[in-house]
Design an enzyme around this catalytic site. Structure first.
Site, PDB file in Angstrom:
ATOM      1  CD  GLU A 283      -3.100  -0.890   2.197  1.00 11.50           C
ATOM      2  OE1 GLU A 283      -2.920  -0.094   3.141  1.00 11.50           O
ATOM      3  OE2 GLU A 283      -4.114  -1.605   2.091  1.00 11.50           O
ATOM      4  CD  GLU A 375      -4.544  -5.476   3.344  1.00 17.97           C
ATOM      5  OE1 GLU A 375      -3.337  -5.725   3.148  1.00 17.97           O
ATOM      6  OE2 GLU A 375      -4.950  -4.578   4.110  1.00 17.97           O
TER       7      GLU A 375
HETATM    8  C1  IDC Z   1      -2.968  -3.777  10.345  1.00  9.54           C
HETATM    9  C2  IDC Z   1      -3.158  -4.919  11.294  1.00  9.54           C
HETATM   10  C3  IDC Z   1      -2.810  -4.477  12.686  1.00  9.54           C
HETATM   11  C4  IDC Z   1      -1.403  -3.908  12.667  1.00  9.54           C
HETATM   12  C5  IDC Z   1      -1.302  -2.774  11.656  1.00  9.54           C
HETATM   13  C6  IDC Z   1       0.088  -2.175  11.539  1.00  9.54           C
HETATM   14  O1  IDC Z   1      -4.483  -5.381  11.192  1.00  9.54           O
HETATM   15  O2  IDC Z   1      -2.881  -5.570  13.574  1.00  9.54           O
HETATM   16  O3  IDC Z   1      -1.098  -3.396  13.956  1.00  9.54           O
HETATM   17  O4  IDC Z   1      -1.666  -3.284  10.386  1.00  9.54           O
HETATM   18  O5  IDC Z   1       0.949  -3.006  10.878  1.00  9.54           O
HETATM   19  C7  IDC Z   1      -4.061  -2.122   5.660  1.00  9.54           C
HETATM   20  C8  IDC Z   1      -2.717  -2.738   5.692  1.00  9.54           C
HETATM   21  C9  IDC Z   1      -2.608  -3.752   6.797  1.00  9.54           C
HETATM   22  C10 IDC Z   1      -3.353  -3.296   8.051  1.00  9.54           C
HETATM   23  C11 IDC Z   1      -4.832  -3.233   7.687  1.00  9.54           C
HETATM   24  C12 IDC Z   1      -5.749  -2.866   8.871  1.00  9.54           C
HETATM   25  O6  IDC Z   1      -2.339  -3.323   4.446  1.00  9.54           O
HETATM   26  O7  IDC Z   1      -1.245  -3.953   7.076  1.00  9.54           O
HETATM   27  O8  IDC Z   1      -3.179  -4.258   9.041  1.00  9.54           O
HETATM   28  N1  IDC Z   1      -5.008  -2.288   6.601  1.00  9.54           N
HETATM   29  O9  IDC Z   1      -5.428  -1.608   9.364  1.00  9.54           O
HETATM   30  N2  IDC Z   1      -4.525  -1.292   4.755  1.00  9.54           N
HETATM   31  C13 IDC Z   1      -5.752  -0.877   5.116  1.00  9.54           C
HETATM   32  C14 IDC Z   1      -6.084  -1.518   6.289  1.00  9.54           C
END
Ligand code: IDC
Length: 457
Positions: A283, A375
């Protein structure tokens, strides 16, 4: 005067339908139409049309129908050539669905705009013959025998679709791991068996964070673990999506050297496999599209040098929102695409946070760009909060209609509502019973485990 106008309009409708006939088409003697509004939002809707030929086989088909009132308009259609003249809509089969044997069906869909009520269109015709027929029951669809990888083989991008070894569009439905630096113990023989056999998943995305105690702390260890997970997916007939999970910092160029090293290694090691897809930047955020494109054009040649055939997915601006989360849209990519073939663009969404404007961007962009939802979450963009069932359903219906592949965040026991399993699940060996699933996990399992309809010829 009014009468004459109506007469002329009818005449024009007939002409419009007739003109669209394929020269070799034979009139069908009967047909049945299933029309389904799969989602509707303020001023817009999406519908699927399935036409079943109850008559003699035809070598080409044209479906006609009438939109109910002046307020409805065709915005965009797919799986056929769509046009509208006045209230008459004409839908013509395309290369791969043009021939219809007796009792065979073709499916297409469209998005439309409307004002007032949104009733069903009327006067469906197939090659000019009214579709008044009905079947006692739809013939059972027999899913092709074999695992997703056996049925589809090596994948490639064809136009805006992901295509299988028969050069036909397919949709892969599956799950993403959480960060493997945190939830590695959740990915073992029992959990992968459950994903392949109980969930009937086509796809396993391996989220390898680069920062946050990920790859940068132990390149050799993470590379080897990713390869092991690729093998575990392969042994169960699932596609493996290798996700170079960049997130913070948002500029993928920060990790350019690491990406080159990592992808040179995994691409060389997995080049002979049919089940591997590479996602080179999860992302991108806080960075321009041109910087992302520049990164992609340096990493893709490294992959191609080792593995010339594999599909590659590149993230897009604004957390892979095609720029929408940064106030832009897909035109920056359409106007300035990555200079590479066999490439798809990532589109991510979180159903509780991202709704109609994101859906209409995806609908619009899907006819211009090959998209892969590598995702998405059923919850808010922070991975938590309440699951939004209505929005998730609208999203998944849209992806199904467009045959856009997806992976859900996450196949894990993380203590957050986006996770499919309840906390503590990975302590035991049971990944199959309904008691271990969260609300999100139950919804995703019910969607992913429905039979695939992979074309086999
Ligand atoms: C989130 C995880 C969370 C973690 C955070 C930081 O769910 O546990 O603490 O990342 O690394 C994304 C990202 C994905 C995120 C997810 C939810 O690709 O890494 O995971 N998210 O926030 N993009 C939109 C949402």
């Amino acid at each position: 005067m009014k009468r004459l106008f109506a007469l002329l309009a009818t005449f024009a409708t007939v002409l419009g339908l007739t003109a669209a006939f394929s020269p070799s088409a034979v009139a069908a003697t009967g047909c049945k139409v299933d029309y389904t509004v799969t989602s509707q939002w303020s001023g817009g809707f999406q519908a699927g049309v399935k036409v079943t030929n109850l008559g003699a086989p035809v070598t080409g088909w044209t479906l006609g129908f009438t939109l109910p009132d002046g307020g409805q308009k065709l915005v965009q259609g797919w799986n056929a050539t769509w046009s509208q003249s006045g209230s008459a809509v004409t839908v013509a089969g395309v290369d791969w669905n043009r021939a219809l044997a007796t009792d065979a069906a073709a499916e297409a869909g469209f998005t439309g705009s409307f004002t007032g009520a949104n009733p069903r269109p009327t006067a469906f015709t197939l090659n000019g013959v009214a579709c008044t027929g009905s079947l006692e029951a739809d013939p059972p669809t027999v899913p092709a025998a074999g695992t997703p990888v056996e049925v589809n083989g090596r994948l490639h991008v064809c136009g805006v679709n992901l295509c299988n070894q028969h050069d036909r569009p397919i949709q892969l439905r599956g799950m993403s791991t959480h960060g493997i630096q945190w939830f590695d113990r959740c990915y073992n023989a029992a959990s992968l068996d459950a994903l392949a056999n109980d969930w009937e998943s086509d796809l396993f995305r391996i989220a390898m964070y680069v920062q946050e105690d990920g790859y940068e702390t132990d390149p050799a260890g993470f590379t080897s673990r990713v390869n092991d997970l690729v093998d575990m997916a392969e042994a169960r007939g699932m596609y493996a999506l290798i996700d170079f999970h960049t997130l913070t910092p948002g500029d993928p160029n920060y990790n350019l050297d690491r990406a080159k090293t990592f992808f040179a290694s995994v691409a060389a090691r997995n080049a002979d496999k049919k089940n591997v897809i590479y996602e080179i930047a999860n992302e991108p955020n806080g960075v321009s599209w041109s910087a992302i494109k520049n990164y992609a054009e340096q990493v893709i040649p490294v992959i191609r040098a080792a593995d010339p055939d594999a599909v590659v997915i590149v993230g897009t601006r604004g957390w892979s929102s095609l720029g929408v989360s940064d106030g832009s849209d897909e035109s920056e990519v359409v106007d300035n695409p990555v200079n590479a073939t066999n490439l798809m663009y990532a589109f991510h969404f979180y159903a509780a946070s991202h709704q109609d404007d994101y859906r209409s961007t995806l609908s619009r962009a899907a006819s211009r760009l090959p998209l892969f939802v590598s995702e998405f979450g059923t919850v808010s963009a922070n991975g938590g909060g309440a699951m939004d069932r209505a929005s998730t359903t609208a999203w998944l219906d849209l992806l199904d209609q467009r045959k856009i592949s997806y992976a859900n965040w996450t196949y894990s026991e993380a203590p957050e509502s986006s996770a499919a399993f309840k906390p503590g699940t990975c302590d035991g060996g049971d990944y199959s019973s309904s008691g271990v699933l969260t609300e999100s996990g139950a919804l995703l399992k019910s969607r992913i485990s429905t039979p695939d309809s992979f074309p086999t010829s």
